[in-house]
Enzyme design. Structure first.
Site, short mmCIF file in Angstrom:
data_model
loop_
_atom_site.label_atom_id
_atom_site.label_comp_id
_atom_site.label_asym_id
_atom_site.label_seq_id
_atom_site.Cartn_x
_atom_site.Cartn_y
_atom_site.Cartn_z
N ARG A 84 2.93 -3.14 -8.37
CA ARG A 84 2.73 -4.31 -7.48
C ARG A 84 3.47 -4.49 -6.47
NH1 ARG A 84 1.06 -10.59 -8.66
NH2 ARG A 84 -0.24 -10.89 -6.73
N THR A 142 -10.75 -23.92 0.76
CA THR A 142 -11.36 -24.12 -0.51
C THR A 142 -11.92 -25.43 -0.60
OG1 THR A 142 -9.23 -25.43 -1.09
CG2 THR A 142 -8.87 -23.10 -1.22
N GLY A 197 -6.74 -2.01 -12.61
CA GLY A 197 -7.52 -3.19 -11.79
C GLY A 197 -6.50 -4.46 -11.64
N GLU A 255 -9.66 6.88 -17.86
CA GLU A 255 -10.80 5.93 -17.25
C GLU A 255 -11.68 5.64 -18.38
OE1 GLU A 255 -11.03 4.13 -14.44
OE2 GLU A 255 -12.74 3.39 -15.57
N GLY A 298 -2.49 -13.36 -3.96
CA GLY A 298 -2.79 -12.29 -4.17
C GLY A 298 -3.50 -12.01 -5.79
N ALA A 299 -3.25 -10.71 -6.26
CA ALA A 299 -3.96 -10.43 -7.40
C ALA A 299 -3.06 -9.74 -8.42
CB ALA A 299 -5.46 -9.70 -7.18
N ALA A 341 -7.28 -20.87 1.24
CA ALA A 341 -6.87 -19.72 0.48
C ALA A 341 -7.48 -18.30 0.96
CB ALA A 341 -7.49 -19.88 -1.15
N CYS A 392 0.86 -1.37 0.05
CA CYS A 392 0.17 0.15 0.28
C CYS A 392 0.79 1.26 -0.01
CB CYS A 392 -0.86 -0.03 1.14
SG CYS A 392 -2.04 -1.37 1.36
#
Lengths: 560, 560
Positions: free
Chosen positions: B133, B290, B261, B196, B113-114, B297, B42
């Site tokens: 990231r 899961t 995103g 955007e 994570g993503a 997860a 962050c």
């Protein structure tokens, strides 16, 4: 329906405005003894200090506005001098022309507030001794402080030009008003001595939290004298004031602010023959009915139920007064609104710091003989430590041992205090347990918080305690247990605990054989985080271990 | 018990640390693909901007600390390249030496994570296009931006000395990371264009609230382009980048930040053969199991239940990830901890302003076909108006019509936002109604709030609506009702509403005969406060009156 509301600030003003909104045809008389209605008494210290420069800024609504917008017969400088509750009349005296009139009411609402306590001490009426309750009070203090700024050579003290302006102030009383007045007098460049009869400042706080406040004030140049009451006042040879204390000390001052608390104004209630509670406030039910069904009372003059303990108590706060006023308006219109009690949520700015609390304090629990509670001390950053400007918060969280219910919280710090005290306040209102706090999803971005917000963190630590994962002890009850300090040696050089054995946390697993299995081991670190890890290691290796809540930081503000 | 945890940030790191605390004898392997565990992702935008100067500040805990303090076998630069869920093994590749090893597990925890979405657009791999990231990502962006600061005359663009340093940036995507990157690039003195594809910034907000954010960014010099997607990238003749959009526009830039995103990393889940939800995240139950009982997860890779709607959704946030990690550790130790769902509480600093939300948005309710809700707009001061520094808060409160339950809140402003969004967040967690908000006892002193806190005030206004005291309408549904503006004439000179009849509030009672009894009357003022008083007067005089929520201020940020 004709309603007479006595007292035009906070509760009274809120009641009048809402009653008009709900009931267009009601005849409403709003009576105010002073020259202003609906003024911001919470702003008075800042007006004295100059942060709020204009007196007009303090006037939230005016008599004229009540008349024009709310069609309310609003009368300032008008005092109730008699109440006949069997005839349902009040006698009003207009202070501008001396006229006395009698008005009939169907319902009477008393919102007289609470008066600053002014004990009958020798010299109490000397010029220069002020209370802070009304706009004129603030005006008089400002004039008193400003007058000497004009160095005319005609000041009353010495007749010479030596005193250019007041330089020394004594504030008596270390509650909200006292602290705010201290700050504002310091802002004006004065030397301020704060005298408090109790052994701590800010009575809603517990003593060990209040100790931090005291030190903070001292750091900002305030001379703080605890455990000493004022015995009297006298005029010195050069015309200044001298404040004499019970311990025999004397403090010279050109101005004295009395802020030793307030007591409910119950003269009107006595005239009306309504019940007064044991704490000295008007007794009301949860719809603010007094013992007379046609008379209501709200605000600082009434006793309220403590939301947590259920005790009758006196908590003079603006928010509750306003809500009570609304509730009376509702009830007058046949609605079922009810006052839920007062939590005592409060906050106070003092220099760059913020003092806050909500719910019950430990000392209240002790006074009630309550033992089903635990407390923890936590010292998280106000926001992510890696983002500039993070400051340490000092949080005491009090919760019920048997079911985890949150009972109270005290939060001090220089950043991020309002965010946390309001979370705690909302949590107490909704009956949160500390297990709920663990799961709270509070706002986080690096400038504002942490992924585990300080409120979550308090919940997590408390949860660890109640689930038995982390038995804790406190500095006031360490007895003769074995003390283990798991900090690193350089930290011990700064400050160490006599008799404690040092094993730095990373070495603990390999040095367990140095610890006794038959004694209680109390574990110490800086903030109790590493000591928590150590507690877990020891417990799972068959030791009797406890963490000392708050670690060395808690020790640093342990009350005597 | 041997537990392998894949992913050493947020959820994975929290799980590992808590598992060790709860279970000293567990064998724990913490695997991280990148060079760092437990870093502050962050904080990355602020590291790029320079607010957080040192990279080391971002490293919350290190591999070494996991080993030394937690006795965890922590391996960075180590990637899981295979999972055999029937044999319960993972294949690990050490990226430093290329070695592949196989480890057996009893329980496996996935916290991958993503990943930032990086669409396969033409030119996407040109130098100068970055995602944000990891710590190395931030490092590469800084190097890219700093490199030209050294004006060697050998820059790749023109070969001349004309370009001293990157001046133009394009940020693609107006969510949290996008906005934070914009702020930080502006802090570096760059010209920033924000592109955007949606019709609004900050997707968790409703469009009319996001419009305020857009204007605020524009006020701070950001060029904001909505409703336009990126079609591709190319290198210009002078060597800089050109960003091409779907609408045919071109924006030159020396750096491009992709922040459109993230999508859950589910490669490991696929290897393990576990269920993926419809939103594309790993499906878990409320104990983070899961579909394979030996695999858990957590974090951005999993779908969570929306706390308010109960829908499965993807909400990548640090707080939930951390709590999920703790829950897995609990469950591994046989405890009954359960994840309660995600509220989507979030906050974002942008220049001097703060954007925040919690709970459900109106657009989500609309998407679900929900009609049992109402919304209000309120614009209270952040603290007492008479104390310096008060700023207007912009608050949208969404609640259920049938029972008053609080569903969501969005709070924008330049002061006091965290205090309010956390109150709302706690309120939603505890199932508050707007009637509870009316009675909340939140902290008040002039520097921090008002006797009726903005959160109380939202509750009071909502209560007035639901009790029928104040029917409301909104600017998007005024139809051909009679419009009554109760502001004072000088205010109308600044801005007025076409066709509205003006009767200033103080004159309303004496001019009721000018109003129609057979038409719906919609009442307008600045913030809807005076219009509320007017609504009450009209309703009690037999008119069909409604207040337009938020008044002229709401009109000023009405979305198209």
């Amino acid at each position: 329906m004709k309603v007479i509301i006595v007292g035009g600030v906070a509760g009274g003003a809120s009641c009048a405005a809402r009653l008009r909104r709900l009931y267009e045809k009601a005849e409403i008389l709003l009576i105010e003894r002073g020259p202003y209605v609906s003024y911001a008494n919470c702003g008075l210290p800042y007006h004295v200090g100059g942060t709020i420069e204009k007196e007009s800024s303090l006037l939230v609504a005016t008599e004229q506005m009540f008349k024009a917008v709310f069609a309310i017969d609003c009368r300032t400088n008008c005092e109730v001098i008699g109440i006949n509750s069997s005839k349902k009349t009040v006698d009003l005296k207009n202070h501008l022309n001396g006229e006395v009139t009698t008005e009939k009411y169907d319902k009477l609402v008393l919102s007289p507030g609470a008066a600053p306590i002014r004990p009958p001490l020798p010299g109490i009426d000397l010029p220069g001794i002020f209370s802070v309750r009304t706009v004129p009070d603030a005006k008089h203090i400002r004039e008193w402080l400003d007058r000497d700024l004009v160095n005319t050579g005609m000041n009353e003290y010495s007749g010479a030009n030596t005193i250019a302006k007041p330089k020394n102030a004594v504030v008596v009383g270390g509650g909200f008003i006292g602290l705010e007045m201290v700050e504002n007098l310091i802002e004006r460049g004065m030397n301020v001595t704060l005298i408090e009869k109790l052994n701590q400042l800010m009575p809603p706080l517990d003593p060990e939290m209040a100790l931090i406040v005291k030190r903070y004030m001292e750091k900002h140049g305030v001379k703080v004298e605890l455990n000493d009451g004022v015995a009297g006042f006298r005029k010195s040879a050069d015309g200044a004031l001298e404040v004499l204390t019970e311990s025999g000390k004397m403090y010279p001052a050109e101005v004295v602010i009395l802020a030793i608390g307030v007591k409910p104004e119950i003269e009107l209630a006595k005239m009306a023959g309504i019940e007064i509670g044991k704490r000295g406030g008007i007794r009301v039910d949860d719809q603010m009915h007094t013992s007379n069904p046609d008379i209501f009372a709200v605000g600082d003059a009434v006793e309220v139920k403590d939301f947590v303990t259920g005790e009758w108590t006196l908590i003079p706060l603006a928010g509750p007064a306003n809500r009570q006023g609304r509730i009376v308006a509702d009830v007058l219109c046949g609605r079922n609104s009810r006052y839920r009690g007062t939590q005592g949520t409060s906050i106070c700015k003092i220099f760059g710091g913020t003092i806050s609390q909500t719910g019950v304090s430990e000392k209240t629990l002790k006074r009630l003989g309550e033992t089903d509670y635990e407390k923890i001390y936590t010292y998280p950053n106000s926001h992510a430590g890696y983002y500039p400007g993070a400051k340490m918060l000092i949080i005491k969280t009090i919760f019920r041992k048997s079911d985890g219910k949150l009972l109270g919280a005290q939060v001090l710090g220089e950043d991020g205090v309002p965010k946390r005290i309001d979370s705690f306040a909302m949590a107490i209102q909704m009956g949160c347990t500390i297990y709920d706090l663990e799961e709270s999803e509070l706002s986080y971005a690096p400038p504002y918080g942490s992924a585990k917000d300080p409120v979550n963190f308090a919940g997590m630590v408390a949860g660890d305690v109640l689930r038995g994962d982390m038995p804790i002890s406190h500095w006031d009850s360490i007895g003769n247990s074995f003390l283990l300090d798991v900090r690193n040696p350089p930290e011990l050089e700064v400050e160490s605990v006599k008799g404690a054995v040092n094993i730095p946390l990373p070495m603990l697993r390999s040095r367990l054989n140095e610890l006794p299995k038959d004694r209680e081991i109390l574990i110490i670190c800086r903030s109790a985080q590493r000591a928590y890890y150590a507690t877990r290691i020891l417990l799972q290796n068959g030791f009797k271990a406890k963490n000392i809540s708050g670690g060395m930081i808690a020790r640093s503000h342990k009350a005597d």
